[in-house]
Design a protein around this motif. Structure first.
Motif, PDB file in Angstrom:
ATOM      1  N   ARG A  20       0.835  -1.205   0.000  1.00 17.17           N
ATOM      2  CA  ARG A  20       0.000   0.000   0.000  1.00 17.17           C
ATOM      3  C   ARG A  20       0.867   1.252   0.000  1.00 17.17           C
ATOM      4  O   ARG A  20       1.925   1.279   0.612  1.00 17.17           O
ATOM      5  N   ASN A  21       0.364   2.294  -0.656  1.00 17.74           N
ATOM      6  CA  ASN A  21       1.133   3.537  -0.713  1.00 17.74           C
ATOM      7  C   ASN A  21       0.779   4.504   0.420  1.00 17.74           C
ATOM      8  O   ASN A  21       1.265   5.628   0.447  1.00 17.74           O
ATOM      9  N   ASP A  22      -0.066   4.070   1.360  1.00 21.89           N
ATOM     10  CA  ASP A  22      -0.423   4.965   2.470  1.00 21.89           C
ATOM     11  C   ASP A  22       0.015   4.384   3.804  1.00 21.89           C
ATOM     12  O   ASP A  22      -0.423   4.832   4.862  1.00 21.89           O
ATOM     13  N   VAL A  23       0.868   3.365   3.768  1.00 21.78           N
ATOM     14  CA  VAL A  23       1.037   2.568   4.971  1.00 21.78           C
ATOM     15  C   VAL A  23       2.169   3.070   5.869  1.00 21.78           C
ATOM     16  O   VAL A  23       2.093   2.965   7.095  1.00 21.78           O
ATOM     17  N   LEU A  24       3.208   3.663   5.283  1.00 21.93           N
ATOM     18  CA  LEU A  24       4.325   4.122   6.115  1.00 21.93           C
ATOM     19  C   LEU A  24       3.843   5.176   7.104  1.00 21.93           C
ATOM     20  O   LEU A  24       4.176   5.140   8.300  1.00 21.93           O
ATOM     21  N   GLU A  25       3.036   6.110   6.615  1.00 22.35           N
ATOM     22  CA  GLU A  25       2.524   7.138   7.526  1.00 22.35           C
ATOM     23  C   GLU A  25       1.570   6.541   8.559  1.00 22.35           C
ATOM     24  O   GLU A  25       1.495   7.001   9.698  1.00 22.35           O
ATOM     25  N   LYS A  26       0.859   5.487   8.167  1.00 19.64           N
ATOM     26  CA  LYS A  26      -0.094   4.898   9.115  1.00 19.64           C
ATOM     27  C   LYS A  26       0.594   4.117  10.237  1.00 19.64           C
ATOM     28  O   LYS A  26       0.066   4.059  11.342  1.00 19.64           O
ATOM     29  N   VAL A  27       1.738   3.518   9.969  1.00 16.67           N
ATOM     30  CA  VAL A  27       2.406   2.766  11.054  1.00 16.67           C
ATOM     31  C   VAL A  27       3.307   3.652  11.911  1.00 16.67           C
ATOM     32  O   VAL A  27       3.778   3.216  12.962  1.00 16.67           O
ATOM     33  N   THR A  28       3.556   4.871  11.467  1.00 16.27           N
ATOM     34  CA  THR A  28       4.436   5.740  12.263  1.00 16.27           C
ATOM     35  C   THR A  28       3.661   6.836  12.985  1.00 16.27           C
ATOM     36  O   THR A  28       4.253   7.653  13.696  1.00 16.27           O
ATOM     37  N   GLY A  29       2.349   6.864  12.805  1.00 14.47           N
ATOM     38  CA  GLY A  29       1.545   7.868  13.503  1.00 14.47           C
ATOM     39  C   GLY A  29       1.537   9.217  12.810  1.00 14.47           C
ATOM     40  O   GLY A  29       1.016  10.185  13.354  1.00 14.47           O
ATOM     41  N   SER A  30       2.095   9.300  11.619  1.00 12.89           N
ATOM     42  CA  SER A  30       2.123  10.603  10.946  1.00 12.89           C
ATOM     43  C   SER A  30       0.982  10.774   9.939  1.00 12.89           C
ATOM     44  O   SER A  30       0.832  11.844   9.360  1.00 12.89           O
ATOM     45  N   ALA A  31       0.189   9.744   9.732  1.00 11.72           N
ATOM     46  CA  ALA A  31      -0.971   9.881   8.838  1.00 11.72           C
ATOM     47  C   ALA A  31      -1.942  10.900   9.436  1.00 11.72           C
ATOM     48  O   ALA A  31      -2.187  10.898  10.633  1.00 11.72           O
ATOM     49  N   THR A  32      -2.486  11.742   8.582  1.00 13.62           N
ATOM     50  CA  THR A  32      -3.351  12.816   9.078  1.00 13.62           C
ATOM     51  C   THR A  32      -4.823  12.478   8.886  1.00 13.62           C
ATOM     52  O   THR A  32      -5.292  12.313   7.761  1.00 13.62           O
ATOM     53  N   TYR A  33      -5.515  12.391  10.000  1.00 10.44           N
ATOM     54  CA  TYR A  33      -6.974  12.238   9.985  1.00 10.44           C
ATOM     55  C   TYR A  33      -7.571  13.574  10.420  1.00 10.44           C
ATOM     56  O   TYR A  33      -6.851  14.495  10.832  1.00 10.44           O
ATOM     57  N   LEU A  34      -8.875  13.649  10.366  1.00  9.31           N
ATOM     58  CA  LEU A  34      -9.548  14.939  10.600  1.00  9.31           C
ATOM     59  C   LEU A  34      -9.082  15.622  11.889  1.00  9.31           C
ATOM     60  O   LEU A  34      -8.691  16.791  11.889  1.00  9.31           O
ATOM     61  N   ASP A  35      -9.098  14.863  12.980  1.00 11.56           N
ATOM     62  CA  ASP A  35      -8.822  15.469  14.286  1.00 11.56           C
ATOM     63  C   ASP A  35      -7.333  15.784  14.471  1.00 11.56           C
ATOM     64  O   ASP A  35      -6.943  16.384  15.466  1.00 11.56           O
ATOM     65  N   ASP A  36      -6.507  15.374  13.513  1.00 12.74           N
ATOM     66  CA  ASP A  36      -5.068  15.641  13.624  1.00 12.74           C
ATOM     67  C   ASP A  36      -4.675  16.955  12.953  1.00 12.74           C
ATOM     68  O   ASP A  36      -3.541  17.417  13.109  1.00 12.74           O
ATOM     69  N   ILE A  37      -5.580  17.530  12.188  1.00 14.92           N
ATOM     70  CA  ILE A  37      -5.259  18.785  11.497  1.00 14.92           C
ATOM     71  C   ILE A  37      -5.231  19.902  12.539  1.00 14.92           C
ATOM     72  O   ILE A  37      -6.118  19.994  13.386  1.00 14.92           O
ATOM     73  N   GLN A  38      -4.210  20.724  12.479  1.00 14.56           N
ATOM     74  CA  GLN A  38      -4.051  21.791  13.476  1.00 14.56           C
ATOM     75  C   GLN A  38      -4.719  23.076  12.966  1.00 14.56           C
ATOM     76  O   GLN A  38      -4.434  23.525  11.861  1.00 14.56           O
ATOM     77  N   PHE A  39      -5.567  23.654  13.785  1.00 10.96           N
ATOM     78  CA  PHE A  39      -6.303  24.851  13.364  1.00 10.96           C
ATOM     79  C   PHE A  39      -5.946  26.089  14.191  1.00 10.96           C
ATOM     80  O   PHE A  39      -6.549  27.144  14.014  1.00 10.96           O
ATOM     81  N   GLY A  40      -5.028  25.968  15.110  1.00  9.51           N
ATOM     82  CA  GLY A  40      -4.588  27.144  15.858  1.00  9.51           C
ATOM     83  C   GLY A  40      -5.504  27.482  17.022  1.00  9.51           C
ATOM     84  O   GLY A  40      -6.494  26.792  17.303  1.00  9.51           O
ATOM     85  N   ASN A  41      -5.162  28.573  17.690  1.00  5.85           N
ATOM     86  CA  ASN A  41      -5.836  28.904  18.949  1.00  5.85           C
ATOM     87  C   ASN A  41      -7.236  29.486  18.789  1.00  5.85           C
ATOM     88  O   ASN A  41      -7.972  29.596  19.762  1.00  5.85           O
ATOM     89  N   ASN A  42      -7.586  29.887  17.562  1.00  6.92           N
ATOM     90  CA  ASN A  42      -8.927  30.456  17.368  1.00  6.92           C
ATOM     91  C   ASN A  42     -10.007  29.390  17.251  1.00  6.92           C
ATOM     92  O   ASN A  42     -11.195  29.714  17.184  1.00  6.92           O
ATOM     93  N   LEU A  43      -9.578  28.138  17.200  1.00 10.67           N
ATOM     94  CA  LEU A  43     -10.542  27.062  16.962  1.00 10.67           C
ATOM     95  C   LEU A  43     -11.646  27.061  18.021  1.00 10.67           C
ATOM     96  O   LEU A  43     -11.378  27.143  19.217  1.00 10.67           O
ATOM     97  N   LEU A  44     -12.881  26.958  17.554  1.00 11.33           N
ATOM     98  CA  LEU A  44     -14.025  26.808  18.463  1.00 11.33           C
ATOM     99  C   LEU A  44     -14.538  25.367  18.381  1.00 11.33           C
ATOM    100  O   LEU A  44     -14.270  24.652  17.410  1.00 11.33           O
ATOM    101  N   TYR A  45     -15.282  25.000  19.406  1.00 13.35           N
ATOM    102  CA  TYR A  45     -15.794  23.636  19.499  1.00 13.35           C
ATOM    103  C   TYR A  45     -17.315  23.650  19.507  1.00 13.35           C
ATOM    104  O   TYR A  45     -17.920  24.488  20.187  1.00 13.35           O
ATOM    105  N   ALA A  46     -17.890  22.709  18.787  1.00 14.90           N
ATOM    106  CA  ALA A  46     -19.353  22.640  18.691  1.00 14.90           C
ATOM    107  C   ALA A  46     -19.893  21.431  19.448  1.00 14.90           C
ATOM    108  O   ALA A  46     -19.248  20.389  19.509  1.00 14.90           O
ATOM    109  N   ARG A  47     -21.047  21.602  20.017  1.00 18.55           N
ATOM    110  CA  ARG A  47     -21.821  20.479  20.548  1.00 18.55           C
ATOM    111  C   ARG A  47     -23.270  20.697  20.122  1.00 18.55           C
ATOM    112  O   ARG A  47     -23.693  21.826  19.860  1.00 18.55           O
TER     113      ARG A  47
END
Lengths: 785, 154
Positions: A20-47
């Motif tokens: 697979r061409n996506d596997v190196l990042e997945k086994v090293t923890g560097s693969a980016t999923y939604l919650d891993d994207i950094q949005f900075g200090n202005n980020l607000l949270y919804a409920r």
């Protein structure tokens, strides 16, 4: 293209189990999923504020206290977002407006500086409800005694192949009337008439749903989402919020499991709604595991009545199949599951007389949506168990019975379409061999019973008639290729398969192909959705065409430069070679800067970008009264599964001794990935058969956690699973390929049910086949003491 | 809100962090140290996606308060490869195809690494037992178990 195509050789990358061409990042923890994207200090949270009632009128909503709570930045309710949305039937709104229809339905949402504050503020939103009588059973819901859940059903917009019945709770009624069922019963020597119930279950991706939305000062919205459907979400959000499609951008990072739950549009609309109130600020919304269980899509429940008969020689003659789908509070997606259940309602059997009523019913249950298999697991659970009993009644050995009645090339299927070539016979043989099906074996100890079960399946991609795919292939200075595509990597390995397809068609090494990810609707080419096991076939065709287009552009330039014809040229491992003059040049020499004309007369060629698009154009609508038409679907993938099991007499616990699964994939582009899909799908099917049920009591899910809703663990698969595949090519698939992502979980419940029956003589009315249920049934039947 | 100042070792690096009393180890890793490889699947200690090694024992980091980690030695998925070289298990899970969506993978790798540390040659049953708290919805576990077997083979 004809020239380039004529150069195609036996594939070397296609058909290879490349890593697979996506596997190196997945086994090293560097693969980016939604919650891993950094949005900075202005980020607000919804409920979200959610309905505590399964069915109630909303009398009043007061958000003033929540708005004043420190740290709260915005509160939204349904009054600002009245537009109805839905993929096939526009029957829902982002927030409930005048009425709530299921427990957990969003009524309002809060954006705040922390999740804790947002959650606290939700409790300050005052909502006054007037509870109403609920509908908690599909058959009751379809009757005229049930209260109406969508009084405006007749006014809802829908696609032209869905048939809602105004003034009822029936949002789609798909019918098959093929041959003459009533007359055929008289010809039948054996008849089985059974009812099965298949409960709601949850997809359970390990990554919960999540989305982040931000609107800029010009009103352009960006949505980051864990998504199977970035383009469908762009379309649905744009329409719901009256934003131009071009002003809405969806960015979709790697998905931590989808199984259908992240298709269409669900919770992603909530942060977008909040973002429209707070320009310039990103807002994140991630579901809790509890919300994941019942506030988003679930697999809808089904009650299926099957009556099926055969002649004395075991030839199937007639089927009457009535299905009540518990669609839940909205059936915007579920109406098409009902349709798919209808047009495939015979299962993979050749039956001349069929009467089907596949009925989608509104209830006050969670909303049914796409789930791996799209109605087929539920349907086959009924059909394949009834057929198993019919085979027994007829006295014909099961495998023989299945092979004699399995759908074959040239058979007229239940919708009137002619069946294409397929490998179902070989699949049955493979599975029968894997578990030595015809060999009656003793249990390993006297305190157990042993049994074997087998079941066959078919499934077509369920989608509108014209879902499109597109792709581009561009080359860079190093001569390597990058593929632009819009289908999503959700774990199935599509990015790997697409790189293989591009490499093969273009003539470069697999390692020299990159996928332009993450999918971003602003840059990526259009793809309808990552659903229906359609990508290998549909997006694969688009990628192949794009690579062939790039190849043609390259060969045309080189042919001109070398004064040769493209037919004499080839691209091999990134080198353009001439079989005539035996010249060669690396792609890096020409794919950006072109080639110089002789004698300093200028240049030819330039940057290479190939493009491809694919859309099936031959699918027709069906007659609404008979379900008949020339071509209901693009194709069917067929397959078979079987289990050899033992059951503890003292507890009812099932031990799987071994299992087999075999599917006709047309062409295995990557055999290891095919096997991985089959293993994962089989186990998901087995998990649903053994353990899974959303337990609903008056609309309340009573088991919304992993403690109470168990899925298969590593301890549950300690048995050998034999996986094989058959390759009967698909006429319009890339190298003959068709999809197999969903299919492995389709026949599993039925195969296990048949094995339980073989072991105990007991046929439970539906899964999960828990130890407790089996033990009590054995006790009732006097099989154990 | 009251804070604790803690000093701990994460992936062989000593870190000093001010953490709110209610912050979990998972939150601290992801939010304070930007180690987003460790995933949050349920926030209830049930799915195993957030598994890290704490003083050589696998723990669900969503169930451990960061304030309790003063002096602890933590290993996350980011610490498995050394100087750019993958661990044996990372290699074998690629080879066997034990990764699909990848969301359970970090926790799975940590649980399996912890197993191999305390039991270098586990039986298949011991492997399956050790991974029972790490849910995977994609693979059916076959290729993950195979990867652990192969990693233990040397």
């Amino acid at each position: 293209m004809a020239n380039a195509k004529s150069k195609e050789k036996n594939p070397t990358v296609v058909g290879a189990s490349v890593p697979r061409n996506d596997v190196l990042e997945k086994v090293t923890g560097s693969a980016t999923y939604l919650d891993d994207i950094q949005f900075g200090n202005n980020l607000l949270y919804a409920r979200a504020v959610r309905s505590p009632h399964p069915h109630a009128l909303i009398k009043r909503i007061d958000t003033s206290k929540a708005e004043k709570f420190p740290g709260v930045k915005a509160v939204v309710t349904g009054k600002d977002f009245p537009e109805r949305i839905g993929l096939y039937l526009k029957d829902k709104t982002i927030f409930a407006t005048d009425r709530v229809r299921f427990l957990g339905e969003p009524v309002a949402a809060v954006a705040a500086v922390s999740e804790e504050i947002a959650q606290k503020a939700c409790t300050l939103v005052e909502v006054e409800y007037e509870p109403l009588e609920g509908v908690f059973d599909a058959e009751y819901g379809a009757s005229d005694k049930a209260p109406l859940l969508h009084p405006d059903l007749g006014k809802y917009e829908c696609v032209n192949f869905i048939f809602p019945k105004a003034g009822t709770n029936i949002s789609n009624h798909f019918k098959i009337r093929k041959g003459n069922v009533e007359a055929a019963w008289k010809e039948c020597a054996f008849i089985v008439d059974k009812t099965y119930k298949i409960p709601h279950i949850q997809h359970v991706p390990i990554e919960p749903h999540g989305a982040v939305a931000m609107m800029d000062q010009k009103g352009k919205v960006t949505l980051w989402a864990s998504s199977q459907s970035p383009f469908a979400q762009r379309n649905l959000v744009a329409k719901a919020l009256h934003i131009s499609h071009s002003d809405l951008r969806v960015i979709a990072p790697l998905v931590g499991g989808g199984f259908g739950s992240k298709a269409g549009l669900t919770m992603e609309a909530i942060p977008v709604a909040l973002a429209t109130k707070l320009p310039g600020v990103p807002i994140k919304f991630i579901l809790t595991r509890e919300e994941e269980f019942y506030t988003n899509f679930v697999r809808q429940g089904l009650t299926i009545h099957v009556k099926v008969g055969c002649d004395k020689d075991g030839n199937l003659l007639a089927l009457k199949n009535t299905m009540y789908w518990d669609g839940g509070a909205s059936t915007e997606y579920g109406t098409n599951i009902t349709r798919a259940g209808g047009y495939s309602s015979s299962g993979p059997y050749d039956i001349p007389n069929v009467e089907t009523d596949s009925i989608c019913v509104y209830t006050n249950h969670p909303i049914g949506g796409a789930y791996r298999g799209f109605g087929m697991s539920e349907l086959h659970t009924g059909i394949d168990q009834a057929i198993d009993e019919l085979a027994e009644k007829s006295g014909i050995e099961r495998v023989k019975f299945l092979k004699q009645n399995a759908i074959a090339e040239g058979d007229i299927v239940v919708t009137g379409m002619t069946m294409h070539a397929n490998g179902i016979q070989q699949c049955i043989d493979n599975v029968a061999k894997a578990i030595e099906f015809t060999k009656k074996e003793k249990p390993s100890t006297p305190d157990r019973l042993r049994g074997k079960g087998i079941a066959i399946m078919w499934k077509a991609p369920a989608m509108p008639p014209n879902p499109g795919s597109s792709a581009w292939v561009e080359l860079s200075e190093d001569g390597k290729a990058t593929v632009g595509l819009g289908g999503q990597e959700i774990g199935q390995g599509t990015f790997t398969v697409m790189a293989q397809i591009a490499a093969e068609a273009l003539g470069v090494k697999y390692e020299d192909v990159r996928i332009a990810g993450p999918v971003d609707t602003q840059y990526s080419p259009y793809e309808w959705q990552t659903v229906a096991s359609r990508l290998t076939w549909s997006m694969g065709n688009a990628v192949r065409l794009a690579a062939l287009d790039a190849r043609k552009q390259i060969l045309d330039v080189v042919a001109e430069a070398w004064h040769e014809t493209p037919e004499d040229l080839d691209i091999v491992n990134g080198m353009v070679v001439s079989y005539k003059s035996e010249q060669e040049t690396p792609l890096a020499n020409l794919v950006i800067y072109g080639l110089p004309k002789p004698n300093d007369e200028g240049w030819m060629g330039g940057p290479i970008v190939g493009r491809g698009s694919f859309m099936p154009k031959y699918v027709t609508n069906l007659d609404p009264e008979t379900g008949q038409g020339p071509r209901a679907v693009v194709h069917y993938t067929v397959g078979c599964e079987g289990l050899d099991i033992e059951i503890e007499k003292s507890t009812g616990k099932i031990h799987v001794i071994r299992a087999g699964a075999s599917f006709d994939v047309g062409k295995a582009i990557n055999p290891a990935l095919v096997k991985a899909q089959v293993e994962g799908g089989f186990v998901q099917g087995l998990s649903s058969a053994l353990f899974e049920e959303i337990r609903l009591r008056n609309g309340v899910m009573t088991n919304p956690s992993f403690v109470d809703y168990r899925i298969a663990t590593s301890a549950d698969t300690a048995f050998p699973l034999d996986t094989t595949y058959v390759e009967v090519p698909q006429d319009d698939g890339p190298w003959g390929a068709r999809g197999v992502g969903e299919h492995p979980m389709v026949p599993t419940i039925a195969a296990l049910g048949n094995a339980i029956y073989d072991a105990t003589g007991i046929r439970l009315d539906g899964p999960p086949f828990s130890a407790e249920k089996i033990f009590l049934a054995m006790l009732d039947a006097g099989k154990v003491e | 809100m009251s804070y604790s100042r803690i000093t701990l070792t994460v992936n062989e690096v000593v870190e000093t962090v001010d953490v709110p009393q209610h912050m979990t180890l998972l939150q601290m890793l992801r939010e304070k140290l930007s180690l987003t490889g460790t995933k949050n699947g349920c926030t209830a200690g049930e799915c195993g996606a957030c598994t890290v090694m704490m003083n050589d024992e696998p723990v669900n980091s969503c169930m451990v308060l960061a304030a309790e980690c003063d002096g602890a030695n933590i290993l996350t998925v980011e610490g498995l490869a050394k100087q750019g070289k993958l661990s044996k298990l990372q290699d074998t899970i690629i080879k066997t195809g034990g990764v699909q969506c990848g969301f359970c993978t970090p926790g799975m790798l940590i649980s399996a690494t912890a197993l191999l540390k305390r039991n270098p040659h586990p039986t298949e049953n011991e492997i399956r037992e050790a991974l029972v708290g790490n849910l995977c919805r994609c693979t059916g576990y076959y290729r993950i178990v195979e990867a652990v077997k192969e990693a233990a083979g040397e």
